[in-house]
Design a protein around this motif. Structure first.
Motif, PDB file in Angstrom:
ATOM      1  N   LEU A 292       0.835  -1.202   0.000  1.00  0.00           N
ATOM      2  CA  LEU A 292       0.000   0.000   0.000  1.00  0.00           C
ATOM      3  C   LEU A 292       0.873   1.256   0.000  1.00  0.00           C
ATOM      4  CD1 LEU A 292      -2.744   1.406   0.270  1.00  0.00           C
ATOM      5  CD2 LEU A 292      -2.516   1.218   2.741  1.00  0.00           C
ATOM      6  N   ARG A 293       1.869   1.274   0.869  1.00  0.00           N
ATOM      7  CA  ARG A 293       2.699   2.471   0.964  1.00  0.00           C
ATOM      8  C   ARG A 293       3.575   2.653  -0.268  1.00  0.00           C
ATOM      9  NH1 ARG A 293       5.128   2.611   6.895  1.00  0.00           N
ATOM     10  NH2 ARG A 293       5.709   4.725   6.285  1.00  0.00           N
ATOM     11  N   GLN A 294       4.060   1.540  -0.825  1.00  0.00           N
ATOM     12  CA  GLN A 294       4.835   1.639  -2.074  1.00  0.00           C
ATOM     13  C   GLN A 294       3.977   2.236  -3.185  1.00  0.00           C
ATOM     14  OE1 GLN A 294       5.750  -2.508  -2.423  1.00  0.00           O
ATOM     15  NE2 GLN A 294       7.874  -2.278  -1.802  1.00  0.00           N
ATOM     16  N   SER A 295       2.732   1.719  -3.286  1.00  0.00           N
ATOM     17  CA  SER A 295       1.846   2.197  -4.352  1.00  0.00           C
ATOM     18  C   SER A 295       1.601   3.686  -4.212  1.00  0.00           C
ATOM     19  CB  SER A 295       0.505   1.461  -4.284  1.00  0.00           C
ATOM     20  OG  SER A 295       0.699   0.086  -4.262  1.00  0.00           O
ATOM     21  N   LEU A 296       1.334   4.115  -2.988  1.00  0.00           N
ATOM     22  CA  LEU A 296       1.014   5.524  -2.790  1.00  0.00           C
ATOM     23  C   LEU A 296       2.234   6.413  -3.006  1.00  0.00           C
ATOM     24  CD1 LEU A 296      -1.467   5.285   0.205  1.00  0.00           C
ATOM     25  CD2 LEU A 296      -1.954   5.651  -2.217  1.00  0.00           C
ATOM     26  N   MET A 297       3.429   5.870  -2.772  1.00  0.00           N
ATOM     27  CA  MET A 297       4.630   6.666  -3.069  1.00  0.00           C
ATOM     28  C   MET A 297       4.834   6.756  -4.573  1.00  0.00           C
ATOM     29  SD  MET A 297       7.258   5.537  -0.105  1.00  0.00           S
ATOM     30  CE  MET A 297       8.237   7.024   0.009  1.00  0.00           C
ATOM     31  N   MET A 298       4.522   5.659  -5.274  1.00  0.00           N
ATOM     32  CA  MET A 298       4.645   5.680  -6.731  1.00  0.00           C
ATOM     33  C   MET A 298       3.694   6.703  -7.348  1.00  0.00           C
ATOM     34  SD  MET A 298       4.845   1.625  -7.502  1.00  0.00           S
ATOM     35  CE  MET A 298       4.265   1.798  -9.181  1.00  0.00           C
ATOM     36  N   SER A 299       2.472   6.785  -6.767  1.00  0.00           N
ATOM     37  CA  SER A 299       1.457   7.659  -7.363  1.00  0.00           C
ATOM     38  C   SER A 299       1.449   9.028  -6.694  1.00  0.00           C
ATOM     39  CB  SER A 299       0.084   7.004  -7.224  1.00  0.00           C
ATOM     40  OG  SER A 299      -0.284   6.966  -5.861  1.00  0.00           O
ATOM     41  N   ARG A 300       2.398   9.291  -5.826  1.00  0.00           N
ATOM     42  CA  ARG A 300       2.459  10.532  -5.046  1.00  0.00           C
ATOM     43  C   ARG A 300       1.144  10.758  -4.291  1.00  0.00           C
ATOM     44  NH1 ARG A 300       6.662   9.911  -7.627  1.00  0.00           N
ATOM     45  NH2 ARG A 300       8.045  11.581  -8.318  1.00  0.00           N
ATOM     46  N   GLY A 301       0.607   9.676  -3.722  1.00  0.00           N
ATOM     47  CA  GLY A 301      -0.544   9.828  -2.842  1.00  0.00           C
ATOM     48  C   GLY A 301      -1.903   9.626  -3.464  1.00  0.00           C
ATOM     49  N   SER A 302      -1.951   9.331  -4.767  1.00  0.00           N
ATOM     50  CA  SER A 302      -3.255   9.184  -5.400  1.00  0.00           C
ATOM     51  C   SER A 302      -3.711   7.722  -5.399  1.00  0.00           C
ATOM     52  CB  SER A 302      -3.192   9.692  -6.841  1.00  0.00           C
ATOM     53  OG  SER A 302      -4.303   9.226  -7.559  1.00  0.00           O
ATOM     54  N   LEU A 303      -4.986   7.502  -5.043  1.00  0.00           N
ATOM     55  CA  LEU A 303      -5.519   6.142  -5.005  1.00  0.00           C
ATOM     56  C   LEU A 303      -5.846   5.610  -6.400  1.00  0.00           C
ATOM     57  CD1 LEU A 303      -7.854   6.441  -1.903  1.00  0.00           C
ATOM     58  CD2 LEU A 303      -5.833   4.995  -2.078  1.00  0.00           C
ATOM     59  N   ASP A 304      -5.814   6.496  -7.404  1.00  0.00           N
ATOM     60  CA  ASP A 304      -6.127   6.076  -8.773  1.00  0.00           C
ATOM     61  C   ASP A 304      -5.258   4.914  -9.239  1.00  0.00           C
ATOM     62  OD1 ASP A 304      -7.829   8.117  -8.709  1.00  0.00           O
ATOM     63  OD2 ASP A 304      -6.744   9.439 -10.100  1.00  0.00           O
ATOM     64  N   ILE A 305      -4.065   4.833  -8.660  1.00  0.00           N
ATOM     65  CA  ILE A 305      -3.109   3.827  -9.135  1.00  0.00           C
ATOM     66  C   ILE A 305      -3.683   2.415  -9.055  1.00  0.00           C
ATOM     67  CG2 ILE A 305      -1.945   3.590  -6.881  1.00  0.00           C
ATOM     68  CD1 ILE A 305       0.701   3.353  -8.503  1.00  0.00           C
ATOM     69  N   PHE A 306      -4.615   2.201  -8.119  1.00  0.00           N
ATOM     70  CA  PHE A 306      -5.161   0.849  -7.962  1.00  0.00           C
ATOM     71  C   PHE A 306      -6.151   0.486  -9.065  1.00  0.00           C
ATOM     72  CE2 PHE A 306      -3.918   2.002  -3.601  1.00  0.00           C
ATOM     73  CZ  PHE A 306      -2.962   1.024  -3.417  1.00  0.00           C
ATOM     74  N   ILE A 307      -6.747   1.500  -9.697  1.00  0.00           N
ATOM     75  CA  ILE A 307      -7.690   1.163 -10.765  1.00  0.00           C
ATOM     76  C   ILE A 307      -7.165   1.522 -12.153  1.00  0.00           C
ATOM     77  CG2 ILE A 307      -9.867   1.025  -9.509  1.00  0.00           C
ATOM     78  CD1 ILE A 307     -10.233   3.994 -10.058  1.00  0.00           C
TER      79      ILE A 307
END
Lengths: 323, 503
Positions: free
Chosen positions: B451-466
């Motif tokens: 979760l934290r890796q994903s949010l760092m990749m997306s600079r905090g955006s949840l869009d990365i999951f969809i």
């Protein structure tokens, strides 16, 4: 030599030997050192870079120590500091318990954890055996082709880098680069080990990482990532590899200096004997060829220089870790 | 087919005394080493690598592989017979297999496991052969957002394992998640609940917790009973060793599903055998019509888990061989060993026919050897336990202590294990389910990191999951599992009320 003399010496020599073992206690006598098995404590799990180096050394060291058995014992945990802490608290200073030293548990980890040992002063640094330099690895579509290009890019653009946890080698290396060249911004993403850090760069999930060459070469061969150069010395397998130093950048190379350390209080004579044995082993053909197949970058350094190298790395690391 | 004829000729080529004895030795050593909890295949491999220089690279590779799949089965033996899971991939084998053993079906449980392992290993080796290099890149497309989805899938499935009392089940899941929080924060280095104890900096280690909860707690319960373990008195007859036709009928589809899931999860370097078994087991639970048998020795649960944890083998070889990305500590050590033998990972390795085909052939032959050894060994193991029953409790405690100590060489881990032994005893007395607890402990760090890796990749955006196709698909599956039971429950109620009115 007459027949009697040969017979006599044949009889007397074992008697002298028996007499010596009976009178001399094991711990203080440097003359008959080593008289029993030597254990090298490896503060990491079996199979890693430090562990591989020390296991190859342990296989070849007996040749220089009169056939004494050398065992490797793994005491892993907390980035190597559990093993080092156990060593300072429990190892007797008699030359029979040694430590595989020189990894991040001696330069960066102690700044992040409350450890009960001084990473430099609580050890007698006998000799450095090898170094584990990292390759500079970037994702395939990052618009840079060499280290100069990378530095220029980093000054203009914010990037993400894959590391293996706070205080780890990759993490510290990024800080050192950022500090030395004035990067626009480097955001660290932690991964579970160097293999996954390399995979993240290959998949484009991170822009840069710093991993050992063997971990990146298969991915480079398939064009999934680019290796721009080395931090620290270029390996024997790819001597033409660019390094930051050659490219004219003064960037601290963060890497493990794998070597052997003894507990404080070990008699000088034993330390000298061990240092001599390690030096002889590193020069032997059998060790050289074994190290080459294992991909170990042999880099001998005598005790004093080894200690000062580690002390400098520890001090510089502290500068970044305390920020 | 060219590949098929290559495989057949490779199998014929290794049917000589030299290769067979190497394989037999590696299978036997791998199994015996893993029967002792904690020592495990990784340590065995690291110690054996220097020995492999006595043989040519192809044979060394056979040894590496044989150690892995035979060790997975060796760990199953102590999980089922003694309730000591020495590897996270066999935790659920203990959950289902040990109750079977206590019912007097130790032989059936082990026999079924041996055959499921055989099927898992050979089918996944076949998949490795034909799909290997082609789908390696697919494994790379699993980044942090996808791992987060998988961890969520595991947790949602864990929610299904809570048994009769869902409140107790969920409290165990949350307790497990909290235990996963302990340790140094990998992003900012903050010490979380470590209280300055160095042994907790890496987090609460899994093995001491599991061995305490299962092995030590079992001993405490045995002491209370004062009597013998029931299974010790069960007769060893062929009927007790070989699964019956009905057992097969009940578990056939579970084996198929477990094998497929194990292979695909095994391919993902960040997941591993434990996650594969959770997903296989959770799926079986969802699909089963006899949910009450889960946790009390369910044959289809055990079959799915055993097929999955061995099928992981073929899957896990793919990223290691094709990309040089090791998915587990064992694979990392094996990769090191391969490099020492001059075997460079990459698609070219699959073209080195003098190495890769003998290796694949050796998986088939080795799996047969493992099966044959066990047809003789299973009665022997049960016999050993029967004759040593007076010493069984001290023996288990000794094995647990040795196993836990051998992993990191730290006494701290042994104390931790004993403490969790008492925790496990209390939990068992109060009827709290242990499986969701263990599952949450393993999934918690994976989920948090992803979760934290994903949010760092997306600079905090949840869009990365969809936004990422694989992640979006994985979350769709999670949603299906989450909402599916609610919808089917409502549908059933709707139909019932349609037929009989409100009841």
């Amino acid at each position: 030599m007459t027949t009697e003399k040969i017979l006599l010496s044949g009889l007397v020599a074992p008697l002298i030997a028996i007499g010596m073992t009976m009178t001399a206690p094991k711990s203080v006598a440097a003359d008959d050192y080593p008289s029993s098995t030597i254990t090298i404590v490896s503060p990491f799990s079996a199979g890693g870079g430090v562990d591989t180096t020390v296991r190859v050394l342990a296989n070849h060291l007996p040749e220089a120590l009169g056939g004494t058995t050398v065992l490797v014992q793994n005491r892993a945990g907390a980035g190597g500091s559990m093993g080092a802490q156990w060593f300072t608290a429990n190892a007797s200073p008699d030359g029979y318990t040694l430590l595989a030293a020189g990894a991040s548990n001696h330069y960066s980890v102690p700044w992040a954890q409350n450890v009960d040992y001084h990473p430099i002063d609580d050890f007698i640094w006998i000799a450095r055996v090898s170094v584990l330099p990292a390759a500079v690895v970037v994702r395939k579509d990052l618009p840079v082709d060499d280290l100069e290009g990378l530095v220029a890019y980093l000054r203009e653009n914010e990037v993400t880098y894959a590391h293996t946890g706070f205080g780890g080698r990759e993490w510290l290396q990024a800080l050192a680069i950022e500090d030395a060249i004035g990067a626009a911004g480097m955001v660290g993403i932690p991964f579970d080990g160097g293999g996954q850090a390399a995979a993240a760069v290959a998949a484009g999930d991170a822009d840069i990482t710093f991993v050992g060459l063997p971990g990146a070469e298969p991915l480079e061969a398939q064009g999934l990532l680019k290796i721009l150069g080395m931090i620290g010395p270029a390996p024997a397998t790819r001597p033409d590899m660019a390094t930051f130093e050659e490219a004219g950048f003064d960037i601290l190379p963060v890497m493990s200096h794998v070597g052997i350390a003894a507990p404080v209080g070990t008699p000088d004579a034993i330390v000298e004997k061990l240092a001599e044995a390690i030096k002889t082993t590193l020069e032997s053909d059998s060790f050289r060829s074994a190290a080459e197949t294992a991909g170990i970058q042999v880099a001998y350094l005598a005790g004093d220089e080894y200690r000062s190298t580690m002390a400098a790395l520890y001090e510089t690391s502290g500068k970044f870790m305390n920020r | 087919m060219e590949s098929l004829s290559l495989l057949m000729s490779a199998i014929v080529a290794i049917m000589n005394p030299y290769h067979l004895s190497i394989l037999f030795g590696a299978v036997f050593v791998g199994m015996i080493v893993a029967v002792l909890p904690g020592i495990g295949p990784t340590t065995a491999l690291a110690i054996l690598i220097p020995v492999t220089f006595l043989v040519e690279p192809a044979a060394a590779l056979m040894i590496f592989g044989a150690l892995y799949y035979s060790a997975m089965f060796g760990a199953t033996i102590s999980a089922i017979l003694l309730n000591i899971p020495g590897d996270s991939g066999v935790a659920l084998s203990a959950v289902e297999g040990h109750p079977m053993a206590k019912r007097g079906q130790a032989g059936v449980a082990l026999g079924l496991s041996a055959i499921c392992s055989f099927i898992g290993a050979t089918v996944s080796a076949t998949a490795f052969t034909f799909l290997g290099p082609a789908i390696a890149l697919w494994a790379l497309s699993f980044g942090p957002p996808e791992y987060f989805a998988i961890a969520m899938l595991g947790l949602v499935l864990a929610g299904g394992l809570t048994g009769k009392d869902w409140l107790k089940g969920y409290s165990m899941i949350f307790l497990g998640l909290v235990i996963g929080f302990v340790g140094m924060d990998m992003i900012d280095g903050e010490q979380r609940y470590t209280f300055g104890v160095l042994g907790l900096y890496d987090g609460i280690p899994w093995l001491p917790v599991a061995i305490g909860l299962f092995g030590i707690a079992e001993v405490l319960l045995n002491l209370e009973r004062r009597g013998q373990l029931e299974f010790i008195n069960a007769k060893i007859t062929l009927r007790n060793i070989w699964p019956s036709l009905r057992d097969w009928a009940e578990s056939a589809w579970s084996i198929v599903r477990g094998t497929i899931q194990g292979f695909f999860v095994g391919m993902l370097p960040g997941a591993g055998a434990a996650v594969a078994t959770f997903i296989a087991y959770g799926t079986e639970y969802r699909l089963s019509r006899r949910k009450e048998r889960f946790g009390n020795g369910s044959i289809e649960g055990l079959a799915a888990v055993e097929a999955a944890n061995n099928s992981v083998v073929g899957g896990a070889f793919i990223p290691t061989f094709a990309l040089g990305i090791p998915g587990s500590p064992f694979m990392a050590v094996m990769l090191g060993g391969m490099l020492l033998h001059g075997l460079t990972p990459g698609p070219t390795l699959f073209q080195q026919t003098d190495v890769i085909w003998p290796f694949i052939a050796s998986v088939y032959v080795g799996a047969v050897i493992l099966l044959l050894i066990n047809l003789f060994m299973i009665p022997t193991f049960i016999y050993i336990i029967r004759v040593s029953q007076r010493f069984l409790n001290p023996l288990i405690v000794m094995l647990c202590i040795l196993g836990v100590f051998s992993v990191r060489g730290q006494m701290f881990d042994v104390w931790l294990m004993l403490m969790f032994g008492f925790v496990g005893y209390v939990l068992r007395k109060l009827d709290y389910p242990v499986a969701p607890f263990i599952l949450a402990i393993i999934l918690s760090p994976i989920a948090e990191r992803a979760l934290r890796q994903s949010l760092m990749m997306s600079r905090g955006s949840l869009d990365i999951f969809i936004n990422r196709p694989v992640s979006a698909m994985a979350f769709a599956v999670v949603l299906l599992f989450l909402v599916g039971p609610i919808i089917t429950g409502l549908w059933r109620r709707f139909r019932l009320s349609g037929g009989k009115g409100e009841t």
